[in-house]
Design an enzyme around this catalytic site. Structure first.
Site, mmCIF file in Angstrom:
data_model
loop_
_atom_site.group_PDB
_atom_site.id
_atom_site.type_symbol
_atom_site.label_atom_id
_atom_site.label_comp_id
_atom_site.label_asym_id
_atom_site.label_seq_id
_atom_site.Cartn_x
_atom_site.Cartn_y
_atom_site.Cartn_z
ATOM 1 N N LYS A 116 11.326 -9.100 4.652
ATOM 2 C CA LYS A 116 9.954 -9.319 5.120
ATOM 3 C C LYS A 116 8.982 -8.348 4.471
ATOM 4 C CE LYS A 116 11.460 -9.589 9.522
ATOM 5 N NZ LYS A 116 11.573 -9.592 10.936
ATOM 6 N N LYS A 280 9.276 1.989 -10.022
ATOM 7 C CA LYS A 280 7.959 2.589 -9.729
ATOM 8 C C LYS A 280 7.247 2.907 -11.036
ATOM 9 C CE LYS A 280 8.983 4.121 -5.103
ATOM 10 N NZ LYS A 280 8.056 3.707 -4.074
ATOM 11 N N GLU A 314 8.933 12.354 3.383
ATOM 12 C CA GLU A 314 8.346 11.294 4.203
ATOM 13 C C GLU A 314 7.809 11.918 5.477
ATOM 14 O OE1 GLU A 314 10.564 7.078 3.114
ATOM 15 O OE2 GLU A 314 11.410 8.309 4.693
ATOM 16 N N HIS A 338 17.973 7.688 -5.850
ATOM 17 C CA HIS A 338 16.599 7.739 -6.358
ATOM 18 C C HIS A 338 16.331 8.999 -7.199
ATOM 19 C CE1 HIS A 338 16.154 4.407 -3.781
ATOM 20 N NE2 HIS A 338 15.749 5.021 -2.680
ATOM 21 N N ARG A 439 3.868 12.500 3.035
ATOM 22 C CA ARG A 439 4.677 11.517 2.309
ATOM 23 C C ARG A 439 4.345 11.654 0.834
ATOM 24 N NH1 ARG A 439 3.481 6.159 0.469
ATOM 25 N NH2 ARG A 439 5.424 5.136 -0.109
ATOM 26 N N ARG A 444 8.201 17.918 -10.822
ATOM 27 C CA ARG A 444 7.456 19.097 -11.250
ATOM 28 C C ARG A 444 8.235 19.820 -12.341
ATOM 29 N NH1 ARG A 444 3.190 21.128 -8.141
ATOM 30 N NH2 ARG A 444 2.561 19.539 -6.629
ATOM 31 N N ARG A 473 3.168 12.707 -10.354
ATOM 32 C CA ARG A 473 3.156 12.309 -8.935
ATOM 33 C C ARG A 473 3.471 10.819 -8.843
ATOM 34 N NH1 ARG A 473 -1.590 14.698 -6.594
ATOM 35 N NH2 ARG A 473 -2.687 12.764 -6.941
ATOM 36 N N ARG A 566 7.261 21.630 7.116
ATOM 37 C CA ARG A 566 7.593 21.604 5.693
ATOM 38 C C ARG A 566 9.094 21.701 5.436
ATOM 39 N NH1 ARG A 566 3.470 22.647 1.931
ATOM 40 N NH2 ARG A 566 1.422 22.635 2.899
HETATM 41 O O1 LIG Z 1 15.769 3.592 -0.299
HETATM 42 C C1 LIG Z 1 15.056 4.103 0.539
HETATM 43 O O2 LIG Z 1 13.776 4.328 0.240
HETATM 44 C C2 LIG Z 1 12.815 4.504 1.270
HETATM 45 C C3 LIG Z 1 11.588 5.106 0.606
HETATM 46 O O3 LIG Z 1 11.071 4.208 -0.317
HETATM 47 P P1 LIG Z 1 9.517 4.278 -0.703
HETATM 48 O O4 LIG Z 1 9.412 3.328 -1.823
HETATM 49 O O5 LIG Z 1 8.782 3.867 0.520
HETATM 50 O O6 LIG Z 1 9.238 5.683 -1.066
HETATM 51 C C4 LIG Z 1 13.331 5.383 2.375
HETATM 52 O O7 LIG Z 1 12.411 5.382 3.447
HETATM 53 C C5 LIG Z 1 14.651 4.846 2.858
HETATM 54 O O8 LIG Z 1 15.195 5.736 3.813
HETATM 55 C C6 LIG Z 1 15.634 4.702 1.743
HETATM 56 O O9 LIG Z 1 16.771 3.985 2.190
#
Ligand SMILES: O=C1O[C@H](COP(=O)(O)O)[C@@H](O)[C@H](O)[C@H]1O
Ligand SMILES: NC(=O)C1=CN([C@@H]2O[C@H](COP(=O)(O)OP(=O)(O)OC[C@H]3O[C@@H](n4cnc5c(N)ncnc54)[C@H](OP(=O)(O)O)[C@@H]3O)[C@@H](O)[C@H]2O)C=CC1
Length: 586
Positions: A116, A280, A314, A338, A439, A444, A473, A566
């Site tokens: 969704k 991204k 986040e 990631h 978030r 860096r 960034r 932090r």
């Molecule tokens: O793969 C994941 O990514 C999200 C964060 O993705 P974003 O594109 O919103 O930065 C993360 O919240 C999640 O825990 C994780 O499984």
């Protein structure tokens, strides 16, 4: 039937039709082909590109060509009718399969959160941008009972139009939704997938069909779904590809078992392991920045770089996903995939070309040059409840789906090292956390000091004041900026720090596409560059599996940090051990 090298010529065209001639004596081969496909124009433009074309002569005599940037897995025997006779020059109209082929996209787990939130909106955005093929059908598949209209209604709530291009938005949505359908079935039922196959065939209406399955389901049902989809709903004469969502296992052993099980039903080139961070914009730009600007690549080594930091944070907790998260934790959720993927792209050697295999080969090499993470080089944290401005923010273990005594880290910081000539001794620091103060995701790069700097006395004792820092960034407010030292205008000699700033929103009026758009389009086009190959995955797990096991075996208690803070203080001690200061705190 064999493959050979031939050259096709075509005048550049801005639309989807044109003619080319071939000296081919086979129906499948690698063609040096100068053509501008609208579907591919975002990447190829009208540049000369190498394409493989599978040409198939249909029963009615028309030739359908399947363009694909890499070798397609269409079984050769299926191309029997398309053999072009030997030594003859062939000329035929090539019309991008306008009437002859179709793509069917099935979102397995269509009732779920990811479908969704991300998948349907991305598919709509591709449709809106004219990036989907002329003929396509989208099916949602899940156990929930829903009619086509109910699916459309559910999906319509999350579709949005580009802010910068709102024309005909409502109309386009209607058209898109008309092409979305739903089939309810179990994930482990071949019979239910056979019913889906029947419906897909009705929509494909005899066209040359390609099928993409997006597995947006929990990992414990991946294999059943792949087995049933591949045995009962594969395309009979086109490609069949499967996008698999993370997590790809939870350690080396379970990941290898998952890969082994997937490969019982699929070939490696049918499996598209998605890591949406690779889609991204700023991550895509990393290689461009590095390899197309003379000023960066020469500095990209231990000689000039002091440390590199990959930071993910986040400002919300695991609310609603606690059940999943508790089984994985932040290291598996963010770092092993990631952040490590970004690190590999950042640190790899120059690939031979931009082809998927060349890039992935370099990523594997750099991952294999890394030292497995040591327990001493990791600190873990877990957020606790915190009240701010009269609002109470729950702690991780306040979630009903999380055990009260859970030791699962929601925060981690780690120091990694690449033992190769380029990066020997350079700390690559990672930091990832949920429920922090902000978030953001950024890279860096902290450079070394200028040797014998004439202006040393102007900086005082703060070393970080004196060195350059490049910040990429990734989100939000996408930007690339370089911190430099500058003279404050005036008669004196005072220095300060300024940013040379490429802020995307100021530079480009265009809205940045969501990562899922790029990745879905790549999967449709058979472009594998941004998907994870199985050996990359193995290498990634080898770096993290020992420490993950040790953390669990030794029951290491995470340091608690308040929701919205932090993160744990331990992250600073870890960085300080390597004479590093986290750049996001400056
Ligand atoms: O793969 C994941 O990514 C999200 C964060 O993705 P974003 O594109 O919103 O930065 C993360 O919240 C999640 O825990 C994780 O499984
Ligand atoms: N949500 C996100 O932001 C992200 C998710 N992912 C990954 O994507 C995949 C999908 O995520 P998400 O949409 O959040 O998942 P959901 O938990 O929402 O599950 C998707 C669908 O799968 C079915 N399902 C859920 N649990 C089970 C079960 N135990 N047995 C059988 N079917 C089940 C449900 O459909 P029904 O009952 O109708 O069959 C559900 O709607 C997962 O692998 C997740 O790890 C990756 C990155 C981010």
């Amino acid at each position: 039937m064999y493959q050979d090298m031939v050259t096709l010529y075509s005048s550049p065209s801005t639309n989807c039709s044109g003619a080319f001639s071939s000296y081919s004596n086979s129906s499948i081969g690698f063609y040096n082909y100068h053509y501008n496909f609208p579907i591919s124009s975002r990447k190829f433009g009208s540049h000369k590109i190498y394409l493989q074309i599978n040409a198939v002569r249909m029963q009615d005599g028309a030739v359908v060509a399947q363009p694909s940037k890499t070798q397609d897995e269409t079984p050769l025997k299926k191309l029997k009718d398309g053999i072009l006779s030997k030594e003859q020059k062939h000329t035929f109209d090539f019309d991008c399969n306008k009437d002859k082929s179709t793509v069917s996209i099935t979102v397995v787990g269509a009732s779920g959160d990811l479908a969704k939130k991300k998948i349907f909106p991305a598919l709509f955005a591709l449709y809106y941008e004219g990036c989907l093929p002329e003929h396509f059908t989208i099916f949602g598949y899940a156990r929930s009972k829903m009619t086509d209209d109910e699916l459309r209604n559910m999906v319509s709530k999350t579709l949005t139009c580009r802010i910068d291009k709102r024309e005909n938005c409502g109309e386009k949505m209607e058209q898109f939704l008309e092409r979305c359908f739903y089939h309810s079935g179990q994930y482990d039922s071949q019979e239910h997938f056979a019913e889906l196959d029947k419906k897909l065939k009705e929509h494909e209406a005899g066209r040359f069909s390609n099928r993409l399955f997006y597995l947006s389901i929990p990992p414990n049902i991946f294999i059943n779904a792949v087995r049933c989809a591949s045995l009962s709903a594969s395309s009979a004469h086109g490609w069949t590809r499967v996008i698999v969502e993370k997590p790809f296992g939870r350690d080396s052993e379970s990941s290898a078992a998952l890969t082994g099980a997937l490969k019982q039903y699929l070939k490696e080139d049918q499996i598209f392991r998605i890591d949406h961070y690779l889609g991204k914009e700023l991550v895509e730009n990393l290689s461009v920045l590095r390899f197309s600007n003379l000023i960066f690549e020469p500095l990209w080594s231990r000689q000039y770089i002091r440390n590199v930091q990959f930071i993910f944070s986040e400002d919300f907790g695991t609310e609603g996903r606690g059940g999943y998260f508790d089984h994985y934790g932040i290291i598996r959720d963010i770092m092993q995939n990631h952040l490590l993927q970004i690190l590999a792209l950042f640190a790899m050697e120059t690939p031979v070309s931009l082809d998927a295999e060349d890039i992935r080969n370099e990523k594997v090499k750099v991952l294999r040059s890394m030292r497995p993470l040591q327990l001493d080089d990791v600190i873990v944290g877990q957020y606790k409840s915190h009240t701010k401005g009269g609002v109470n923010y729950p702690g991780y273990t306040d979630d009903k789906t999380v055990p009260k005594d859970s030791l699962t880290p929601t925060f981690a910081a780690a120091a990694l090292f690449i033992d190769n000539a380029r990066w020997d001794g350079v700390p690559f620091l990672m930091k990832a956390g949920k429920a922090l103060h902000t978030r953001s995701a950024e890279i860096r790069v902290q450079f070394r000091h200028v040797p014998g700097n004439l202006y040393n006395k102007n900086f005082g004792s703060d070393l970080d004041q004196a060195t350059n820092e490049l910040v990429i960034r990734v989100q939000p407010d996408e930007a690339i900026y370089l911190k430099i030292n500058n003279k404050v205008p005036g008669l004196g000699m005072r220095l300060d720090r300024s940013n040379l700033n490429l802020l995307y929103s100021a530079r480009y009026a265009k809205e940045i596409p969501d990562a899922y758009e790029r990745l879905l389009l790549d999967a449709i086009e058979g472009e594998r560059r941004l998907f994870i190959r199985s050996d990359e995955l193995d290498a990634a797990w080898s770096l993290f599996t020992p420490v993950l096991k040790e953390l669990e075996h030794k029951k290491i208690v995470p340091e608690s940090y308040p929701y919205g803070s932090r993160g744990p203080i331990g992250a600073h001690y870890l960085a300080a051990r390597y004479k590093v200061r986290w750049g996001d705190l400056a």
